[in-house]
Scaffold this active site. Structure first.
Site, PDB file in Angstrom:
ATOM      1  N   TYR A  45       5.823   2.443   4.731  1.00 19.66           N
ATOM      2  CA  TYR A  45       5.231   1.248   4.139  1.00 19.66           C
ATOM      3  C   TYR A  45       5.359   0.161   5.195  1.00 19.66           C
ATOM      4  O   TYR A  45       6.393  -0.482   5.336  1.00 19.66           O
ATOM      5  CB  TYR A  45       5.953   0.884   2.845  1.00 19.66           C
ATOM      6  CG  TYR A  45       5.470  -0.384   2.190  1.00 19.66           C
ATOM      7  CD1 TYR A  45       4.136  -0.768   2.236  1.00 19.66           C
ATOM      8  CD2 TYR A  45       6.359  -1.203   1.524  1.00 19.66           C
ATOM      9  CE1 TYR A  45       3.705  -1.936   1.624  1.00 19.66           C
ATOM     10  CE2 TYR A  45       5.941  -2.381   0.910  1.00 19.66           C
ATOM     11  CZ  TYR A  45       4.610  -2.737   0.972  1.00 19.66           C
ATOM     12  OH  TYR A  45       4.192  -3.894   0.374  1.00 19.66           O
ATOM     13  N   ASP A  74      -3.404  -2.244  -6.586  1.00 20.16           N
ATOM     14  CA  ASP A  74      -4.546  -2.685  -5.784  1.00 20.16           C
ATOM     15  C   ASP A  74      -4.903  -1.653  -4.707  1.00 20.16           C
ATOM     16  O   ASP A  74      -5.918  -1.762  -4.044  1.00 20.16           O
ATOM     17  CB  ASP A  74      -4.320  -4.076  -5.178  1.00 20.16           C
ATOM     18  CG  ASP A  74      -3.011  -4.230  -4.439  1.00 20.16           C
ATOM     19  OD1 ASP A  74      -2.184  -3.298  -4.445  1.00 20.16           O
ATOM     20  OD2 ASP A  74      -2.803  -5.307  -3.844  1.00 20.16           O
ATOM     21  N   ASN A 105      -1.131  -1.271   6.128  1.00 21.93           N
ATOM     22  CA  ASN A 105      -1.506  -2.685   6.169  1.00 21.93           C
ATOM     23  C   ASN A 105      -2.248  -3.014   7.462  1.00 21.93           C
ATOM     24  O   ASN A 105      -2.075  -4.095   8.032  1.00 21.93           O
ATOM     25  CB  ASN A 105      -0.283  -3.591   5.980  1.00 21.93           C
ATOM     26  CG  ASN A 105       0.052  -3.779   4.523  1.00 21.93           C
ATOM     27  OD1 ASN A 105      -0.809  -4.136   3.728  1.00 21.93           O
ATOM     28  ND2 ASN A 105       1.295  -3.514   4.156  1.00 21.93           N
ATOM     29  N   ASP A 131       0.980   3.196   3.407  1.00 21.88           N
ATOM     30  CA  ASP A 131       0.304   1.903   3.444  1.00 21.88           C
ATOM     31  C   ASP A 131       0.594   1.290   4.807  1.00 21.88           C
ATOM     32  O   ASP A 131       1.686   0.815   5.061  1.00 21.88           O
ATOM     33  CB  ASP A 131       0.815   1.015   2.318  1.00 21.88           C
ATOM     34  CG  ASP A 131       0.225  -0.386   2.310  1.00 21.88           C
ATOM     35  OD1 ASP A 131      -0.546  -0.727   3.233  1.00 21.88           O
ATOM     36  OD2 ASP A 131       0.556  -1.146   1.390  1.00 21.88           O
TER      37      ASP A 131
END
Length: 180
Positions: free
Chosen positions: A27, A168, A70, A68
């Site tokens: 993450y 999301d 990002n 994730d």
């Protein structure tokens, strides 16, 4: 858990070996904004991840890095690249860090297969982002060279995003054939 040698209270990595595949689930920090201390933390964290993966790939050639990130690695991974200029998730240093991971011999499993334009894994809750497909592809599965021959298909599963009160994000799924 965590990146060895990185003094970080946030345990953002968990690793396991499953059926001969080293799975590194990460993450990656969001970074908040380009002028934020959190952005500098993100870039430093990505450097530590890069160093860690260099070592892991030597010990575990069958490796998948997923989670994730990002980071939207290219303009095709952003619903409106012009609207995102100068923002976190699409900045050149973040994209360079992503390319650095690929430079270790990892491959973007999603891009191994033909995909529809506008394929995203994250949509802001505001302004009906999901309904209008105003998204970003910031969730990824990178695989090492030895796993390429086992990649059967990769897709973004939008079904969970359509549920009541969803995340999301929605899952990116990679189907692999069994290793010998």
């Amino acid at each position: 858990m965590g990146i060895p040698g990185l003094n970080d209270e946030q345990k953002r990595v968990i690793v396991a070996t499953v059926q001969g595949i080293r799975i590194v689930c990460a993450y990656i920090p969001n970074g908040q904004s380009l002028d934020s201390d959190k952005y500098q933390y993100k870039l430093g964290w990505l450097e530590a991840l890069h160093r860690y993966l260099q070592e892991e790939l030597q010990r575990h050639p069958n490796l998948a890095l997923l989670g994730d990130y990002n980071i939207a690695p290219a303009d095709e991974d952003v619903h409106d690249p012009a609207a995102w200029v100068g923002q976190v998730l699409v900045s050149e240093p973040e994209r360079e860090a992503f390319r650095g991971l690929v430079g270790l011999g990892l491959h973007d499993s999603f891009r191994l297969f033909e995909q529809e334009p506008g394929s995203f894994s994250w949509w802001d809750y505001r302004m009906a982002g999901f309904r209008r497909n105003l998204g970003l592809r910031i969730d990824h599965i990178l695989v090492s060279q030895p796993l390429l021959a086992h990649c059967l298909r990769c897709w973004i599963d939008k079904a969970p995003r359509k549920l009541e009160r969803p995340s999301d994000h929605t899952p990116v799924v990679l189907e692999l054939s069994a290793l010998p």
